[in-house]
Design a protein around this motif. Sequence first.
Motif, PDB file in Angstrom:
ATOM      1  N   UNK A   1     -42.489  -7.924  36.822  1.00  0.00           N
ATOM      2  CA  UNK A   1     -41.410  -8.903  36.730  1.00  0.00           C
ATOM      3  C   UNK A   1     -41.096  -9.228  35.259  1.00  0.00           C
ATOM      4  N   UNK A   2     -42.145  -9.396  34.453  1.00  0.00           N
ATOM      5  CA  UNK A   2     -41.969  -9.659  33.023  1.00  0.00           C
ATOM      6  C   UNK A   2     -41.262  -8.474  32.363  1.00  0.00           C
ATOM      7  N   UNK A   3     -41.702  -7.272  32.704  1.00  0.00           N
ATOM      8  CA  UNK A   3     -41.077  -6.070  32.151  1.00  0.00           C
ATOM      9  C   UNK A   3     -39.591  -6.044  32.461  1.00  0.00           C
ATOM     10  N   UNK A   4     -39.223  -6.331  33.701  1.00  0.00           N
ATOM     11  CA  UNK A   4     -37.810  -6.343  34.098  1.00  0.00           C
ATOM     12  C   UNK A   4     -37.019  -7.346  33.263  1.00  0.00           C
ATOM     13  N   UNK A   5     -37.587  -8.522  33.050  1.00  0.00           N
ATOM     14  CA  UNK A   5     -36.893  -9.556  32.280  1.00  0.00           C
ATOM     15  C   UNK A   5     -36.694  -9.115  30.830  1.00  0.00           C
ATOM     16  N   UNK A   6     -37.738  -8.517  30.239  1.00  0.00           N
ATOM     17  CA  UNK A   6     -37.648  -8.071  28.846  1.00  0.00           C
ATOM     18  C   UNK A   6     -36.639  -6.931  28.717  1.00  0.00           C
ATOM     19  N   UNK A   7     -36.729  -5.954  29.607  1.00  0.00           N
ATOM     20  CA  UNK A   7     -35.815  -4.810  29.557  1.00  0.00           C
ATOM     21  C   UNK A   7     -34.376  -5.275  29.752  1.00  0.00           C
ATOM     22  N   UNK A   8     -34.137  -6.157  30.718  1.00  0.00           N
ATOM     23  CA  UNK A   8     -32.784  -6.642  30.980  1.00  0.00           C
ATOM     24  C   UNK A   8     -32.206  -7.355  29.755  1.00  0.00           C
ATOM     25  N   UNK A   9     -33.032  -8.123  29.082  1.00  0.00           N
ATOM     26  CA  UNK A   9     -32.566  -8.888  27.915  1.00  0.00           C
ATOM     27  C   UNK A   9     -32.358  -8.007  26.682  1.00  0.00           C
ATOM     28  N   UNK A  10     -33.267  -7.034  26.454  1.00  0.00           N
ATOM     29  CA  UNK A  10     -33.226  -6.252  25.218  1.00  0.00           C
ATOM     30  C   UNK A  10     -32.371  -4.991  25.292  1.00  0.00           C
ATOM     31  N   UNK A  11     -32.145  -4.449  26.487  1.00  0.00           N
ATOM     32  CA  UNK A  11     -31.397  -3.190  26.591  1.00  0.00           C
ATOM     33  C   UNK A  11     -30.011  -3.260  25.958  1.00  0.00           C
ATOM     34  N   UNK A  12     -29.196  -4.275  26.232  1.00  0.00           N
ATOM     35  CA  UNK A  12     -27.873  -4.297  25.582  1.00  0.00           C
ATOM     36  C   UNK A  12     -27.970  -4.372  24.055  1.00  0.00           C
ATOM     37  N   UNK A  13     -28.959  -5.079  23.566  1.00  0.00           N
ATOM     38  CA  UNK A  13     -29.134  -5.193  22.110  1.00  0.00           C
ATOM     39  C   UNK A  13     -29.541  -3.847  21.535  1.00  0.00           C
ATOM     40  N   UNK A  14     -30.515  -3.192  22.181  1.00  0.00           N
ATOM     41  CA  UNK A  14     -30.980  -1.878  21.719  1.00  0.00           C
ATOM     42  C   UNK A  14     -29.841  -0.865  21.743  1.00  0.00           C
ATOM     43  N   UNK A  15     -29.051  -0.878  22.809  1.00  0.00           N
ATOM     44  CA  UNK A  15     -27.932   0.059  22.920  1.00  0.00           C
ATOM     45  C   UNK A  15     -26.892  -0.177  21.828  1.00  0.00           C
ATOM     46  N   UNK A  16     -26.629  -1.435  21.497  1.00  0.00           N
ATOM     47  CA  UNK A  16     -25.665  -1.735  20.433  1.00  0.00           C
ATOM     48  C   UNK A  16     -26.214  -1.287  19.075  1.00  0.00           C
TER      49      UNK A  16
END
Length: 153
Positions: A98-113
């Motif tokens: 669950x923690x992993x999902x929250x971190x990935x969801x939050x950071x993915x758009x930033x990483x992609x940008x």
Amino acid sequence: MGRKSSTRKVKSLRDPSAKMSKSDPQAMATINITDSPDDIALKVRRAVTDFTSEVTFDPETRPGVSNLVTIHAAMAMINVEEALSQARGLDTGAYKKLVTEAVVQRLTPIREEIERLRSDHAHLEGVLAQGTRRARELAAPVLREVRQRVGFC
């Protein structure tokens, strides 16, 4: 909704008594904005916890699990109580997912940008050129005054 979690309290994934730091020599201790979802999952999965399976928040006696709750709350933009409510009925292994999902969801758009900007060399060169021009504009009056005071003009 109550008081939000503070990222100032995020601790190392490998040593929950120490602050999470990008200068930590242990690569597995820190989640970086540019980490891939797989890297984030591995780091969270290997995060230090304890032998009690219930998810609770007690930084003194359960620093590892409490750190995961803090990370979850910060990434999901919820308070600790809400994070604990979402963890109800989960063991620490399931909670790490669950923690992993929250971190990935939050950071993915930033990483992609970040990746998009890094690959756009023309844009980066333009930003650098614009910054150079602006720095010269700001420095020119100061340099004139320095030259006058030193006697170069």
